[in-house]
Design an enzyme around this catalytic site. Structure first.
Site, mmCIF file in Angstrom:
data_model
loop_
_atom_site.group_PDB
_atom_site.id
_atom_site.type_symbol
_atom_site.label_atom_id
_atom_site.label_comp_id
_atom_site.label_asym_id
_atom_site.label_seq_id
_atom_site.Cartn_x
_atom_site.Cartn_y
_atom_site.Cartn_z
ATOM 1 N N GLU A 166 -2.426 74.062 71.871
ATOM 2 C CA GLU A 166 -3.362 73.042 72.353
ATOM 3 C C GLU A 166 -4.746 73.385 71.813
ATOM 4 O O GLU A 166 -5.140 74.544 71.785
ATOM 5 C CB GLU A 166 -3.385 73.056 73.895
ATOM 6 C CG GLU A 166 -4.302 71.992 74.482
ATOM 7 C CD GLU A 166 -4.316 71.980 76.017
ATOM 8 O OE1 GLU A 166 -4.002 73.004 76.637
ATOM 9 O OE2 GLU A 166 -4.653 70.919 76.589
ATOM 10 N N LYS A 207 -2.122 63.299 75.676
ATOM 11 C CA LYS A 207 -1.826 63.933 76.982
ATOM 12 C C LYS A 207 -1.931 62.901 78.110
ATOM 13 O O LYS A 207 -2.971 62.228 78.243
ATOM 14 C CB LYS A 207 -2.832 65.068 77.186
ATOM 15 C CG LYS A 207 -2.598 65.935 78.402
ATOM 16 C CD LYS A 207 -3.665 67.041 78.395
ATOM 17 C CE LYS A 207 -3.407 68.146 79.382
ATOM 18 N NZ LYS A 207 -4.406 69.229 79.248
ATOM 19 N N CYS A 236 0.411 70.959 77.918
ATOM 20 C CA CYS A 236 -0.091 71.858 78.962
ATOM 21 C C CYS A 236 0.159 71.360 80.387
ATOM 22 O O CYS A 236 1.260 71.489 80.899
ATOM 23 C CB CYS A 236 -1.568 72.135 78.699
ATOM 24 S SG CYS A 236 -2.107 73.694 79.412
HETATM 25 O O1 LIG Z 1 -1.916 73.681 84.777
HETATM 26 C C1 LIG Z 1 -2.602 74.657 84.532
HETATM 27 O O2 LIG Z 1 -2.704 75.612 85.294
HETATM 28 C C2 LIG Z 1 -3.361 74.739 83.249
HETATM 29 C C3 LIG Z 1 -3.401 73.437 82.534
HETATM 30 C C4 LIG Z 1 -4.282 73.419 81.345
HETATM 31 O O3 LIG Z 1 -4.927 74.388 81.024
HETATM 32 C C5 LIG Z 1 -4.366 72.223 80.535
HETATM 33 O O4 LIG Z 1 -3.760 71.212 80.869
HETATM 34 O O5 LIG Z 1 -5.020 72.278 79.483
#
Ligand SMILES: O=C(O)CCC(=O)C(=O)O
Length: 275
Positions: free
Chosen positions: A44, A113, A154
């Site tokens: 990411e 996303k 993520c």
């Molecule tokens: O869900 C999480 O703890 C981290 C999510 C995250 O860092 C993101 O979505 O970029």
């Protein structure tokens, strides 16, 4: 249909120089090609530090300099590339976007996303992607010669419905470029991946940036491949590394025969629907 697939997850160091980030990604992709990878995946935000204060500054259109580089290198090495994510500008909006490139250098998928990372853990981490990013509205899959692959980024991994729907669509591998952090990473990162793999009897791959302790947002690292039995078959620490994972699509069927969840679901009582 070929049943084996060699993945390379590029857990790269990402700094504040975009051109250097792109060059590093290309260099590591070349190395992964030499290691026999058929599909290479980036983390990411591979071209930009992760943080709401960076997204607008680093955002670019697609095509743009980052995605042109991915297209060129995919063609050069005849590989599939899952381009982690970049902040994508589209008119007045910015998205957290993953592009996928085929061996001819053509873009075969683009995913924005869908679940933005907005959380508040007192004493731990507070983050609001939605302050600067817009969310996508489409699930996205692409086809490899070996199987269909589903994409998430993520925080999307926290929503089991997404993985269930992708499985229902026929995906046997889900890839999540992601940058968990030092609060949620140690407890949730591996557990979520193994849960998604086990629930759906599929392979999961996650790709984090390497940890940079001088960054504002410190990534957890630990990019991994999980098999449909819920086992971690490839992983790493927090440092820059290429993680190779050998996916065996026949094993998906074996696991589904041993524990036949798909035939035992009580769809008369509940059902996951695809809109
Ligand atoms: O869900 C999480 O703890 C981290 C999510 C995250 O860092 C993101 O979505 O970029």
């Amino acid at each position: 249909m070929a049943s084996k697939l060699r993945l390379a997850l590029i857990q790269m160091s990402v700094g504040d120089n975009k051109a250097k980030n792109i060059a590093r990604a290309v260099q590591l992709i070349r190395e992964a090609a030499g290691g026999g990878a058929q599909l290479v995946a980036l983390p990411e935000c591979f071209n930009s530090p992760y943080g709401t204060n960076y997204f607008h500054q680093y955002a670019e259109t697609i095509p743009g300099e980052s995605t042109e580089a991915l297209s060129t290198v995919a063609k050069k090495f005849g590989l599939y590339i899952v381009g982690g994510s970049i902040p994508e500008r589209d008119e007045d909006k910015v998205y957290n976007t993953c592009t996928v490139w085929g061996p001819q250098g053509d873009m075969i998928a683009k995913y924005r996303k869908i679940h933005l990372f907005d959380i508040n853990v007192p004493g731990g981490i507070s983050f609001r992607e939605s302050d600067t990013l817009s969310s996508g509205n489409q699930l996205t899959t692409f086809d490899l010669p070996q199987c269909k692959v589903g994409l998430g980024i993520c925080y999307d991994m926290r929503f089991p419905e997404l993985a269930q729907v992708y499985t229902k669509m026929g995906c046997k591998l889900l890839l999540f470029p992601g940058a968990f952090n030092m609060t949620t990473g140690p407890v949730h990162w591996e557990l979520l991946q193994r849960g998604r793999a086990l629930d759906n009897q599929i392979y999961i791959g996650t790709i984090s940036p390497a940890r940079d302790t001088s960054a504002k947002y410190i990534a957890w690292g630990h990019s991994s491949v999980i098999n449909p039995w819920g086992e971690v078959i490839a992983t790493s620490e927090e440092y820059e590394a290429i993680i190779y994972g050998d996916v065996d699509l026949d094993y998906v069927e074996k696991v589904r025969q041993m524990i036949p969840l798909r035939d035992q679901r009580r769809n008369d009582l509940y059902e996951i629907n695809i809109k």
